[in-house]
Design a protein around this motif. Sequence first.
Motif, PDB file in Angstrom:
ATOM      1  N   VAL A 439      -7.367  10.434  -6.017  1.00 14.72           N
ATOM      2  CA  VAL A 439      -7.643   9.923  -4.669  1.00 14.72           C
ATOM      3  C   VAL A 439      -8.323   8.578  -4.850  1.00 14.72           C
ATOM      4  O   VAL A 439      -9.308   8.456  -5.592  1.00 14.72           O
ATOM      5  CB  VAL A 439      -8.568  10.865  -3.860  1.00 14.72           C
ATOM      6  CG1 VAL A 439      -8.777  10.302  -2.455  1.00 14.72           C
ATOM      7  CG2 VAL A 439      -8.006  12.273  -3.793  1.00 14.72           C
ATOM      8  N   LEU A 440      -7.781   7.538  -4.216  1.00 18.60           N
ATOM      9  CA  LEU A 440      -8.328   6.191  -4.349  1.00 18.60           C
ATOM     10  C   LEU A 440      -8.904   5.759  -2.998  1.00 18.60           C
ATOM     11  O   LEU A 440      -8.173   5.541  -2.026  1.00 18.60           O
ATOM     12  CB  LEU A 440      -7.222   5.222  -4.791  1.00 18.60           C
ATOM     13  CG  LEU A 440      -7.618   3.774  -5.038  1.00 18.60           C
ATOM     14  CD1 LEU A 440      -8.757   3.673  -6.033  1.00 18.60           C
ATOM     15  CD2 LEU A 440      -6.411   2.979  -5.529  1.00 18.60           C
ATOM     16  N   ALA A 455      -8.315  -8.434  -0.690  1.00 19.74           N
ATOM     17  CA  ALA A 455      -8.318  -8.277  -2.153  1.00 19.74           C
ATOM     18  C   ALA A 455      -8.523  -6.812  -2.529  1.00 19.74           C
ATOM     19  O   ALA A 455      -7.938  -6.327  -3.513  1.00 19.74           O
ATOM     20  CB  ALA A 455      -9.416  -9.134  -2.771  1.00 19.74           C
ATOM     21  N   CYS A 456      -9.330  -6.113  -1.763  1.00 14.47           N
ATOM     22  CA  CYS A 456      -9.571  -4.681  -2.007  1.00 14.47           C
ATOM     23  C   CYS A 456      -8.255  -3.906  -1.918  1.00 14.47           C
ATOM     24  O   CYS A 456      -7.931  -3.094  -2.793  1.00 14.47           O
ATOM     25  CB  CYS A 456     -10.585  -4.159  -0.986  1.00 14.47           C
ATOM     26  SG  CYS A 456     -11.097  -2.458  -1.269  1.00 14.47           S
ATOM     27  N   ALA A 457      -7.473  -4.200  -0.878  1.00 16.25           N
ATOM     28  CA  ALA A 457      -6.185  -3.511  -0.686  1.00 16.25           C
ATOM     29  C   ALA A 457      -5.206  -3.859  -1.807  1.00 16.25           C
ATOM     30  O   ALA A 457      -4.502  -2.988  -2.326  1.00 16.25           O
ATOM     31  CB  ALA A 457      -5.597  -3.877   0.672  1.00 16.25           C
ATOM     32  N   LEU A 458      -5.155  -5.137  -2.201  1.00 13.56           N
ATOM     33  CA  LEU A 458      -4.226  -5.568  -3.265  1.00 13.56           C
ATOM     34  C   LEU A 458      -4.600  -4.948  -4.608  1.00 13.56           C
ATOM     35  O   LEU A 458      -3.733  -4.505  -5.371  1.00 13.56           O
ATOM     36  CB  LEU A 458      -4.202  -7.094  -3.367  1.00 13.56           C
ATOM     37  CG  LEU A 458      -3.591  -7.835  -2.158  1.00 13.56           C
ATOM     38  CD1 LEU A 458      -3.784  -9.327  -2.295  1.00 13.56           C
ATOM     39  CD2 LEU A 458      -2.102  -7.492  -2.012  1.00 13.56           C
ATOM     40  N   ASN A 459      -5.903  -4.911  -4.894  1.00 14.96           N
ATOM     41  CA  ASN A 459      -6.351  -4.296  -6.147  1.00 14.96           C
ATOM     42  C   ASN A 459      -6.076  -2.792  -6.149  1.00 14.96           C
ATOM     43  O   ASN A 459      -5.808  -2.207  -7.198  1.00 14.96           O
ATOM     44  CB  ASN A 459      -7.845  -4.562  -6.367  1.00 14.96           C
ATOM     45  CG  ASN A 459      -8.111  -5.940  -6.972  1.00 14.96           C
ATOM     46  OD1 ASN A 459      -7.881  -6.158  -8.157  1.00 14.96           O
ATOM     47  ND2 ASN A 459      -8.571  -6.868  -6.147  1.00 14.96           N
ATOM     48  N   ALA A 460      -6.162  -2.188  -4.988  1.00 17.76           N
ATOM     49  CA  ALA A 460      -5.858  -0.748  -4.880  1.00 17.76           C
ATOM     50  C   ALA A 460      -4.407  -0.485  -5.268  1.00 17.76           C
ATOM     51  O   ALA A 460      -4.101   0.479  -5.972  1.00 17.76           O
ATOM     52  CB  ALA A 460      -6.120  -0.256  -3.457  1.00 17.76           C
ATOM     53  N   ILE A 461      -3.498  -1.379  -4.840  1.00 13.69           N
ATOM     54  CA  ILE A 461      -2.072  -1.222  -5.176  1.00 13.69           C
ATOM     55  C   ILE A 461      -1.885  -1.319  -6.692  1.00 13.69           C
ATOM     56  O   ILE A 461      -1.161  -0.522  -7.302  1.00 13.69           O
ATOM     57  CB  ILE A 461      -1.224  -2.291  -4.445  1.00 13.69           C
ATOM     58  CG1 ILE A 461      -1.240  -2.020  -2.926  1.00 13.69           C
ATOM     59  CG2 ILE A 461       0.215  -2.306  -4.972  1.00 13.69           C
ATOM     60  CD1 ILE A 461      -0.697  -3.157  -2.078  1.00 13.69           C
ATOM     61  N   GLU A 462      -2.557  -2.289  -7.311  1.00 12.70           N
ATOM     62  CA  GLU A 462      -2.446  -2.468  -8.768  1.00 12.70           C
ATOM     63  C   GLU A 462      -3.010  -1.260  -9.508  1.00 12.70           C
ATOM     64  O   GLU A 462      -2.427  -0.777 -10.493  1.00 12.70           O
ATOM     65  CB  GLU A 462      -3.178  -3.745  -9.205  1.00 12.70           C
ATOM     66  CG  GLU A 462      -2.493  -5.034  -8.779  1.00 12.70           C
ATOM     67  CD  GLU A 462      -1.044  -5.098  -9.236  1.00 12.70           C
ATOM     68  OE1 GLU A 462      -0.786  -4.877 -10.437  1.00 12.70           O
ATOM     69  OE2 GLU A 462      -0.151  -5.341  -8.385  1.00 12.70           O
ATOM     70  N   ASP A 464      -3.294   1.758  -8.361  1.00  8.09           N
ATOM     71  CA  ASP A 464      -2.393   2.877  -8.094  1.00  8.09           C
ATOM     72  C   ASP A 464      -1.207   2.855  -9.066  1.00  8.09           C
ATOM     73  O   ASP A 464      -0.783   3.886  -9.591  1.00  8.09           O
ATOM     74  CB  ASP A 464      -1.905   2.786  -6.637  1.00  8.09           C
ATOM     75  CG  ASP A 464      -1.130   4.020  -6.203  1.00  8.09           C
ATOM     76  OD1 ASP A 464      -1.200   5.051  -6.899  1.00  8.09           O
ATOM     77  OD2 ASP A 464      -0.460   3.960  -5.161  1.00  8.09           O
ATOM     78  N   LYS A 465      -0.680   1.649  -9.319  1.00  2.94           N
ATOM     79  CA  LYS A 465       0.462   1.512 -10.246  1.00  2.94           C
ATOM     80  C   LYS A 465       0.099   2.025 -11.634  1.00  2.94           C
ATOM     81  O   LYS A 465       0.917   2.632 -12.323  1.00  2.94           O
ATOM     82  CB  LYS A 465       0.902   0.049 -10.331  1.00  2.94           C
ATOM     83  CG  LYS A 465       1.790  -0.385  -9.175  1.00  2.94           C
ATOM     84  CD  LYS A 465       2.204  -1.842  -9.342  1.00  2.94           C
ATOM     85  CE  LYS A 465       2.976  -2.331  -8.115  1.00  2.94           C
ATOM     86  NZ  LYS A 465       3.136  -3.783  -8.111  1.00  2.94           N
ATOM     87  N   LYS A 466      -1.149   1.759 -12.064  1.00  2.00           N
ATOM     88  CA  LYS A 466      -1.592   2.216 -13.389  1.00  2.00           C
ATOM     89  C   LYS A 466      -1.557   3.730 -13.497  1.00  2.00           C
ATOM     90  O   LYS A 466      -1.467   4.286 -14.584  1.00  2.00           O
ATOM     91  CB  LYS A 466      -3.020   1.726 -13.657  1.00  2.00           C
ATOM     92  CG  LYS A 466      -3.111   0.250 -13.979  1.00  2.00           C
ATOM     93  CD  LYS A 466      -4.541  -0.118 -14.340  1.00  2.00           C
ATOM     94  CE  LYS A 466      -4.676  -1.629 -14.534  1.00  2.00           C
ATOM     95  NZ  LYS A 466      -6.076  -2.025 -14.742  1.00  2.00           N
ATOM     96  N   TYR A 467      -1.654   4.392 -12.359  1.00  2.00           N
ATOM     97  CA  TYR A 467      -1.650   5.857 -12.353  1.00  2.00           C
ATOM     98  C   TYR A 467      -0.335   6.403 -11.789  1.00  2.00           C
ATOM     99  O   TYR A 467      -0.295   7.446 -11.129  1.00  2.00           O
ATOM    100  CB  TYR A 467      -2.853   6.380 -11.556  1.00  2.00           C
ATOM    101  CG  TYR A 467      -4.157   6.111 -12.277  1.00  2.00           C
ATOM    102  CD1 TYR A 467      -4.647   6.992 -13.232  1.00  2.00           C
ATOM    103  CD2 TYR A 467      -4.874   4.939 -12.040  1.00  2.00           C
ATOM    104  CE1 TYR A 467      -5.822   6.729 -13.930  1.00  2.00           C
ATOM    105  CE2 TYR A 467      -6.052   4.664 -12.722  1.00  2.00           C
ATOM    106  CZ  TYR A 467      -6.519   5.563 -13.663  1.00  2.00           C
ATOM    107  OH  TYR A 467      -7.683   5.305 -14.349  1.00  2.00           O
ATOM    108  N   GLY A 468       0.727   5.660 -12.052  1.00  2.00           N
ATOM    109  CA  GLY A 468       2.076   6.142 -11.737  1.00  2.00           C
ATOM    110  C   GLY A 468       2.379   6.246 -10.256  1.00  2.00           C
ATOM    111  O   GLY A 468       3.218   7.047  -9.851  1.00  2.00           O
ATOM    112  N   ASP A 469       1.718   5.439  -9.421  1.00  2.00           N
ATOM    113  CA  ASP A 469       1.929   5.490  -7.966  1.00  2.00           C
ATOM    114  C   ASP A 469       1.706   6.885  -7.399  1.00  2.00           C
ATOM    115  O   ASP A 469       2.376   7.306  -6.459  1.00  2.00           O
ATOM    116  CB  ASP A 469       3.347   5.005  -7.593  1.00  2.00           C
ATOM    117  CG  ASP A 469       3.463   3.492  -7.653  1.00  2.00           C
ATOM    118  OD1 ASP A 469       2.474   2.818  -7.333  1.00  2.00           O
ATOM    119  OD2 ASP A 469       4.531   2.998  -8.030  1.00  2.00           O
TER     120      ASP A 469
END
Length: 858
Positions: A439-440, A455-462, A464-469
Amino acid sequence: MTDGDTNLPTIERKLGLQIWGIENMKMVPVPEKAYGTFFEGDCYIILHMKRTSRGSAVDLHYWIGKESSQDEQGAAALYVTQMDNVLRGNPVQHREVQGHESETFQSYFRNGIIYKKGGVASGFKHVETNMYNIKRLLHVKGKKHVSATEVALSWDSFNKGDVYLLDLGKVLIQWNGPNCSIAEKSRGLALARSIRDSERGGRAQIGIIDNEKDSPDLMQIMKMVLGERHGELRDAIPDTKADELQKANVRLYHVYEKDNDLVVQEIATRPLTQDLLQHEDCYILDQGGFKIYVWRGKASSLEEKKAAFTRAVGFIQAKGYPSSTNIEVINDGAESAMFKQLFQRWTEKDETQGLGKVYTTGKIAKVEQVKFDTTQLHARPELAAEQRMVDDASGEIEVWRIEDLEMQPVNPKTYGQFYGGDCYLVLYTYLRSGRPHYVLYMWQGRHASVDEITACALNAIELDKKYGDEAVQVRVTMGKEPTHFLAIFKGKLVIYEGGTSRTQKSMPEPVIRLFQVRGTDEMNTKATEVPARASSLNSNDVFLLTTSQVCYLWCGKGCSGDEREMAKMVADIVSKRDKHTILEGQEPAEFWEALGGKAPYASEKRFQEQVTHYQPRLFECSNQTGRFIMTEVVGFCQEDLDEDDVMLLDTWEEIFLWVGKASNTYERNEAIASAKEYLKTHPAGRDLATPIILVKQGYEPLNFTGWFNAWDPYKWSDGKSYEEMKNSLGDVSAISEIKVDLNNISLNKRTLSMTSVAGSNMGNASPEYKSHSNHSDSNSCNYNSNSPSLMPNGDGIYSREVLMNKTVDELPEGVDPTKKEYYLSDADFHDIFGKSKDEFYQMPKWKQQNEKKQWGLF
């Protein structure tokens, strides 16, 4: 139930659906097999009863076909009034016009609604099963709620954006427009299968044309029926749906008698409050012309109640709205969920809720924090949903702050301390079934800049990608932290109003600070900084006042021992000074001096008011047309979560966005904006800081799945996509010959290579049926295959004794041993399995096999 003063037939008080048609001004029951099929020349009455947490809910509809007579419409309206009396004013009444039905009405017919030409007056009756003498073209519209209208057998009826079914009795050809979406194709296929299984007893072939060039043989059959096509097809016709801005425009009108005249007077606009509705009167609520509600007060006169529909129809005429505008008549005390959600808050007396909390109105009582056993969460997903808990909060935490638009790790010693000038990312990891889930949380400070929030939202996307979306993304606005967020910080959550958590602070920390502490244990405690003045105090809570010399723990008269204990724990975080506990009314002079002097503050115990848990609502969202449009799914279940869509689940305290694997990039990217737009335009004037939670298909947390009855965690691995459903219709090699006799033109082709033609959706090619029809008239269509005849009489049906608990050698010749259940009659099948064949074959394979084993049919 019957009423001696009326011509009503016997009405059973049973759960589910009952439908009557109007024939010769009398109510005549419609056979269950024909439910969902309506003649355009007729009117119908539909009664639906379902269980709810408060007993039962009753909906009563009268449906008006576009070709029906005024006499029939009048008779249907009269019967509804009589039925309302017999049912003692409990039903919510609906006026439904063909093609403009309410979401509630459409929810009864999950596979879609079929409109047929003609009606009783023209001699047409509802079709009996296994009738093959048919030749019709159905125009299928809609993604969530499908309706199929019988149209002229001509290419002029087609357009590029919709699905069409050419129904030739033994053969159903589904033609998908080049601009159709996957969802529309899937719904069309579900309808075709429903016609095959319900109307044809499973004995019909389905062929699909996705691309005309790839299906020359099916196109040849279509051209034989419809003639050669000349010129271009018409462009897609956009669906006319109300957008959210239109629905947000609610107006309340008071309806009353004055000097023998009827007066309709506007009294309020959005946001509406419940106290506007007086029990002695009737009211009309106009939802932007999208829907008209009539509310009938308990103490209003009988004449007023009887005239409800008439007044509503008169209202839509006076407003110049279309005559098809949906009307819902609601009784005081039996309001529908949709009606309640148009009001800012809705209270009900003496209702028990959740975990046994009894709420009352009008009495002064302390708001108690209810403890619950977190070990029950996995066993009871509905509890997880109710308590807004993903798990027992025992997982791992990582926290980052957004600094210079990048993620900076936060010192674990300060986890749980948040500053209003910053944005943070909190990653929570927990194990379920032996594998990690994520949970992010994106926490946005009240004073953070727009750049930092972005920036918070954009970093969250990145991240999330590290954890396989796989992460569930939760947008948290300062002060609106969800329950689980509180729980993961174990009672040590402190929210500072201003400033920043950075070491190089732009502003010095204030010497005197005041914190309000709420919570009774580690799972629900939060300390929030409030203005350091006396007016911020509240007798219900504990407050911490920090000065340069001391930290006061001020205990209001209404606080509990548990709350005082939790405040002591928080005090060690906000101040290293000596702690002094003081009780309300025994404060030293220095306490008031630090707050700038005494002042009035909230000293009454809180009003304990029951605010009804709004029933969760599910929507399919789309803004591809340039307008934000949502289609509601009433009575939703897991099946309604479409892989091709972004869905919005509104549980009032939070908004979930469920993202299907095959949803398009545009809708995925716009999902959060759509949710914000939904909150902004909600008729009840919703709090824009409501948490928004992004959930991915296949990685749903318990507090999401708990809102769905009987969630199947294996569905996504076994659920079929459109292509899989299409392929499972059968192997092209299973068809060796098609004989079509149309308009005395015969088409014979050996080994006709058709795209996806067969009689079932069960994996590979299903048992084919030799045609035993003797019809050779212009409307018949016969299929022959090389597979052996199943029975001499041609029905292909065996008694249960012949099929159950039999070995391969004991089965009659031609019976496929892997599909014994297929050879049961519809009645036997329903008797054994408790469901129709169509419902059975939509279940996951493993569930089908378990049930077949249970009844000796595996």
